[in-house]
Design a protein around this motif. Structure first.
Motif, PDB file in Angstrom:
ATOM      1  N   GLN A 160       0.823  -1.211   0.000  1.00  0.00           N
ATOM      2  CA  GLN A 160       0.000   0.000   0.000  1.00  0.00           C
ATOM      3  C   GLN A 160       0.857   1.261   0.000  1.00  0.00           C
ATOM      4  N   THR A 161       1.979   1.221   0.676  1.00  0.00           N
ATOM      5  CA  THR A 161       2.881   2.380   0.661  1.00  0.00           C
ATOM      6  C   THR A 161       3.454   2.584  -0.735  1.00  0.00           C
ATOM      7  N   ARG A 162       3.847   1.501  -1.388  1.00  0.00           N
ATOM      8  CA  ARG A 162       4.357   1.616  -2.759  1.00  0.00           C
ATOM      9  C   ARG A 162       3.277   2.113  -3.714  1.00  0.00           C
ATOM     10  N   ASP A 163       2.050   1.606  -3.561  1.00  0.00           N
ATOM     11  CA  ASP A 163       0.951   2.059  -4.414  1.00  0.00           C
ATOM     12  C   ASP A 163       0.642   3.536  -4.169  1.00  0.00           C
ATOM     13  N   THR A 164       0.701   3.938  -2.908  1.00  0.00           N
ATOM     14  CA  THR A 164       0.477   5.350  -2.558  1.00  0.00           C
ATOM     15  C   THR A 164       1.555   6.224  -3.176  1.00  0.00           C
ATOM     16  N   LEU A 165       2.791   5.778  -3.084  1.00  0.00           N
ATOM     17  CA  LEU A 165       3.901   6.521  -3.666  1.00  0.00           C
ATOM     18  C   LEU A 165       3.718   6.662  -5.176  1.00  0.00           C
ATOM     19  N   ALA A 166       3.318   5.580  -5.832  1.00  0.00           N
ATOM     20  CA  ALA A 166       3.101   5.624  -7.278  1.00  0.00           C
ATOM     21  C   ALA A 166       1.988   6.608  -7.627  1.00  0.00           C
ATOM     22  N   LEU A 167       0.931   6.640  -6.818  1.00  0.00           N
ATOM     23  CA  LEU A 167      -0.163   7.575  -7.058  1.00  0.00           C
ATOM     24  C   LEU A 167       0.319   9.011  -6.929  1.00  0.00           C
ATOM     25  N   PHE A 168       1.052   9.307  -5.864  1.00  0.00           N
ATOM     26  CA  PHE A 168       1.568  10.662  -5.672  1.00  0.00           C
ATOM     27  C   PHE A 168       2.530  11.046  -6.793  1.00  0.00           C
ATOM     28  N   ASP A 169       3.366  10.114  -7.222  1.00  0.00           N
ATOM     29  CA  ASP A 169       4.276  10.389  -8.342  1.00  0.00           C
ATOM     30  C   ASP A 169       3.491  10.775  -9.591  1.00  0.00           C
ATOM     31  N   THR A 170       2.410  10.055  -9.847  1.00  0.00           N
ATOM     32  CA  THR A 170       1.594  10.326 -11.027  1.00  0.00           C
ATOM     33  C   THR A 170       0.938  11.701 -10.942  1.00  0.00           C
ATOM     34  N   VAL A 171       0.417  12.029  -9.767  1.00  0.00           N
ATOM     35  CA  VAL A 171      -0.240  13.330  -9.593  1.00  0.00           C
ATOM     36  C   VAL A 171       0.779  14.463  -9.717  1.00  0.00           C
ATOM     37  N   ILE A 172       1.923  14.317  -9.080  1.00  0.00           N
ATOM     38  CA  ILE A 172       2.951  15.369  -9.138  1.00  0.00           C
ATOM     39  C   ILE A 172       3.417  15.580 -10.571  1.00  0.00           C
ATOM     40  N   ALA A 173       3.620  14.487 -11.300  1.00  0.00           N
ATOM     41  CA  ALA A 173       4.080  14.601 -12.688  1.00  0.00           C
ATOM     42  C   ALA A 173       3.049  15.286 -13.578  1.00  0.00           C
ATOM     43  N   ALA A 174       1.774  15.213 -13.184  1.00  0.00           N
ATOM     44  CA  ALA A 174       0.704  15.794 -14.003  1.00  0.00           C
ATOM     45  C   ALA A 174       0.347  17.225 -13.598  1.00  0.00           C
ATOM     46  N   LEU A 175       1.013  17.767 -12.578  1.00  0.00           N
ATOM     47  CA  LEU A 175       0.705  19.130 -12.152  1.00  0.00           C
ATOM     48  C   LEU A 175       0.984  20.125 -13.278  1.00  0.00           C
ATOM     49  N   PRO A 176       0.262  21.227 -13.322  1.00  0.00           N
ATOM     50  CA  PRO A 176       0.457  22.221 -14.386  1.00  0.00           C
ATOM     51  C   PRO A 176       1.889  22.737 -14.433  1.00  0.00           C
ATOM     52  N   ALA A 177       2.329  23.142 -15.603  1.00  0.00           N
ATOM     53  CA  ALA A 177       3.704  23.616 -15.802  1.00  0.00           C
ATOM     54  C   ALA A 177       4.007  24.863 -14.982  1.00  0.00           C
ATOM     55  N   ASP A 178       2.986  25.628 -14.622  1.00  0.00           N
ATOM     56  CA  ASP A 178       3.220  26.868 -13.876  1.00  0.00           C
ATOM     57  C   ASP A 178       3.167  26.674 -12.362  1.00  0.00           C
ATOM     58  N   THR A 179       3.216  25.410 -11.900  1.00  0.00           N
ATOM     59  CA  THR A 179       3.253  25.150 -10.457  1.00  0.00           C
ATOM     60  C   THR A 179       4.494  25.776  -9.851  1.00  0.00           C
ATOM     61  N   ASP A 180       4.342  26.411  -8.709  1.00  0.00           N
ATOM     62  CA  ASP A 180       5.453  27.094  -8.057  1.00  0.00           C
ATOM     63  C   ASP A 180       6.635  26.141  -7.856  1.00  0.00           C
ATOM     64  N   GLY A 181       7.820  26.585  -8.249  1.00  0.00           N
ATOM     65  CA  GLY A 181       9.003  25.740  -8.195  1.00  0.00           C
ATOM     66  C   GLY A 181       9.378  25.310  -6.794  1.00  0.00           C
ATOM     67  N   ASP A 182       9.267  26.226  -5.826  1.00  0.00           N
ATOM     68  CA  ASP A 182       9.608  25.882  -4.449  1.00  0.00           C
ATOM     69  C   ASP A 182       8.632  24.851  -3.883  1.00  0.00           C
ATOM     70  N   GLN A 183       7.352  25.010  -4.214  1.00  0.00           N
ATOM     71  CA  GLN A 183       6.369  24.038  -3.751  1.00  0.00           C
ATOM     72  C   GLN A 183       6.621  22.669  -4.367  1.00  0.00           C
ATOM     73  N   LEU A 184       6.966  22.662  -5.634  1.00  0.00           N
ATOM     74  CA  LEU A 184       7.240  21.403  -6.319  1.00  0.00           C
ATOM     75  C   LEU A 184       8.470  20.719  -5.723  1.00  0.00           C
ATOM     76  N   ALA A 185       9.494  21.508  -5.411  1.00  0.00           N
ATOM     77  CA  ALA A 185      10.702  20.947  -4.807  1.00  0.00           C
ATOM     78  C   ALA A 185      10.390  20.335  -3.440  1.00  0.00           C
ATOM     79  N   ALA A 186       9.545  21.015  -2.671  1.00  0.00           N
ATOM     80  CA  ALA A 186       9.171  20.507  -1.350  1.00  0.00           C
ATOM     81  C   ALA A 186       8.395  19.196  -1.478  1.00  0.00           C
ATOM     82  N   LEU A 187       7.514  19.110  -2.480  1.00  0.00           N
ATOM     83  CA  LEU A 187       6.776  17.872  -2.714  1.00  0.00           C
ATOM     84  C   LEU A 187       7.724  16.723  -3.035  1.00  0.00           C
ATOM     85  N   ASN A 188       8.734  16.991  -3.827  1.00  0.00           N
ATOM     86  CA  ASN A 188       9.680  15.944  -4.200  1.00  0.00           C
ATOM     87  C   ASN A 188      10.529  15.490  -3.018  1.00  0.00           C
TER      88      ASN A 188
END
Length: 222
Positions: A160-188
């Motif tokens: 479930q942790t791996r599946d959750t991680l995969a879901l978050f990876d998919t959502v983060i990768a699909a975020l709009p191109a204008d997403t704030d860089g600092d916020q994106l870095a923190a998510l990663n």
């Protein structure tokens, strides 16, 4: 329902049930009475795994459907899909957005939600990891069956942790191109912490498996 579709559903359901025999079993059905019969170390692991399981399903990190529902969806009988337009073409992203009543990836609330829940997932996985470590450290007062159940809890939490991680990876990768860089870095950063915790759970499951293999029942007991 035509005879052909009935046979398809029956066959698909049989396939799903057979597949589940070798897959991690959901721990959400474990009753409090089951947990109360375990040693404290086993019980702590069961409770931590249950909490992760329930939260992951509730928040849309993982799919929440029965084997029969999955079988019906597999043969195209999951209901009228034309009633509502999905929030996203990716099923995982759509599930996550719908679980939070978020309409689209550009919603301002999404990044904040991701940040909070990445840390929440990390904390829940950490609780399972800590409980598994404590059980490994005790290495006594348990039966082989109890160790098998606890290994199942750890392996389910890992999946479930791996599946959750995969879901978050998919959502983060699909975020709009204008997403704030600092916020994106923190998510990663938070994403990498969760990935590390998944690796730790894999090690813990290996340790529990070894503990079960090495288990010696007390003299006079089977």
């Amino acid at each position: 329902m035509t005879a052909f579709r009935f046979v398809c559903v029956a066959a698909a359901a049989t396939f799903m049930i057979a597949g589940c025999a070798s897959a991690p079993i959901s721990v959400s059905a474990r009753s409090d009475s089951d947990i109360s019969q375990m040693t404290p170390a086993h019980g702590d692991l069961a409770r931590a795994a249950n909490h992760l399981d329930e939260t992951a399903r509730e928040l849309g990190w993982i799919a929440d459907e029965s084997a029969m529902q999955a079988a019906m969806r597999w043969v195209g009988m999951g209901g009228d899909t034309d009633d509502a337009e999905p929030s996203h073409s990716d099923a995982g992203i759509a599930r996550y957005l719908d679980a939070h009543d978020i309409d689209a990836l550009h919603d301002a609330a999404l990044v904040t939600t991701l940040s909070v829940e990445l840390r929440q997932a990390y904390a829940l996985a950490s609780d399972v990891d800590a409980a598994a470590q404590a059980l490994v450290a005790v290495q006594s007062g348990a039966s082989r069956n109890a160790l098998s159940r606890s290994l199942g809890h750890a392996e389910t939490a890992l999946t479930q942790t791996r599946d959750t991680l995969a879901l978050f990876d998919t959502v983060i990768a699909a975020l709009p191109a204008d997403t704030d860089g600092d916020q994106l870095a923190a998510l990663n950063v938070d994403r990498d912490l969760l990935a590390g915790r998944a690796d730790a759970l894999r090690q813990r499951a290996d340790e529990l498996a070894q503990l079960r293999r090495d288990f010696q029942a007390p003299a006079g007991l089977s």
